[in-house]
Enzyme design. Structure first.
Site, PDB file in Angstrom:
ATOM      1  CG  ASP A  62      37.513  23.301  13.168  1.00 43.55           C
ATOM      2  OD1 ASP A  62      36.922  22.810  12.241  1.00 43.55           O
ATOM      3  OD2 ASP A  62      36.737  23.650  14.238  1.00 43.55           O
ATOM      4  CG  ASP A 120      29.954   9.359  13.560  1.00 47.78           C
ATOM      5  OD1 ASP A 120      30.386   9.130  14.891  1.00 47.78           O
ATOM      6  OD2 ASP A 120      30.516   8.853  12.593  1.00 47.78           O
ATOM      7  NE  ARG A 133      29.349  18.914  14.940  1.00 47.54           N
ATOM      8  CZ  ARG A 133      30.592  19.019  14.739  1.00 47.54           C
ATOM      9  NH1 ARG A 133      31.236  20.173  14.518  1.00 47.54           N
ATOM     10  NH2 ARG A 133      31.243  17.996  14.234  1.00 47.54           N
ATOM     11  CE  LYS A 193      33.445  24.033  12.778  1.00 46.49           C
ATOM     12  NZ  LYS A 193      33.974  23.078  14.080  1.00 46.49           N
ATOM     13  CG  ASN A 236      34.448  16.680  19.959  1.00 46.91           C
ATOM     14  OD1 ASN A 236      34.615  17.730  20.391  1.00 46.91           O
ATOM     15  ND2 ASN A 236      34.969  16.188  18.964  1.00 46.91           N
ATOM     16  N   GLY A 269      39.789  19.593  16.495  1.00 44.03           N
ATOM     17  CA  GLY A 269      39.940  18.631  15.480  1.00 44.03           C
ATOM     18  C   GLY A 269      40.519  19.238  14.079  1.00 44.03           C
TER      19      GLY A 269
END
Ligand code: ITT
Length: 187
Positions: free
Chosen positions: A144, A67, A170, A164, A12, A142
């Site tokens: 977001d 993950d 994350r 973010k 990703n 994704g």
């Protein structure tokens, strides 16, 4: 000056951009190994991360994996560990359709993993928030465009990248991982 290097194994590119930015604050350089690692059937992100670490491990190399997923409360945590599958099949609009008429609270969770030799570190991050009524914004990746973190008015996709990072699952998981990696090397 970058004094530590890790290899981040992920398919990703959105995750890579975020981790590079976050780790650079800790002087940790990130090499990207673009690979899809096998994921076991499990409803726990931690189990998936341990399996990814086993598969990514190379002698003498410091590897990082991660993950993550979006857990919608009213859907009892769906799509959760199946977030990638949900995104690839029903997409953002599909998830919003399934959640329509329900209480909109949700959370993003990430588990980050590091392995070098026999040293293994797992950290986690979580951000609570709610689903927006429709997709908004063009940043990030994704889910977001449909997630508004608690206390904010904008979706992750409407915020700056740094905005973010400061709030995200994350950001939290990777900052605590970076701190632990930096401590390992006696910095
Ligand atoms: P890997 O190769 O690292 O597994 P992936 O995209 O398949 O990459 P995951 O298996 O961890 O990643 O699936 C998580 C999915 O959840 C990801 O594909 C996104 O759709 C979504 N997701 C995770 N973090 C997100 C974030 O910060 N913003 C938006 N969507 C996110």
């Amino acid at each position: 000056m970058v004094t530590v290097d890790v290899t981040f194994v992920t398919s990703n590119p959105g995750k890579v951009a975020e981790v590079r930015r976050i780790f650079s604050d800790f002087d940790i350089g990130v090499r990207w190994s673009r690979r899809e690692l096998p994921e076991p059937q499990s409803d726990r992100l931690e189990d998936v991360v341990r399996a990814k670490l086993r598969a990514a491990h190379r002698p003498g190399q410091a590897v990082v994996v991660e993950d993550s997923g979006l857990f919608v409360d009213a859907l009892r945590g769906f799509p959760g560990v199946y977030s990638r599958f949900a995104l690839d099949t029903i997409g953002l609009e599909g998830v919003l359709r399934v959640a329509k008429g329900q209480i909109r609270s949700a959370r993003f969770r990430a588990v980050a993993g590091f392995r070098r030799g026999r040293t293994e570190i797992l950290t986690e991050g979580e951000v609570r928030g709610e689903l927006s009524g429709r997709p908004k914004g063009t940043g990030g990746f994704g889910f977001d465009p449909i997630f508004i973190p608690a206390g904010e008015r904008e979706t992750f996709a409407q915020m700056s990248a740094e905005g973010k990072d400061a709030l995200s699952h994350r950001g939290l998981a990777m900052r605590s991982l970076a701190r632990r990696i930096a401590a390992l090397d006696g910095k």
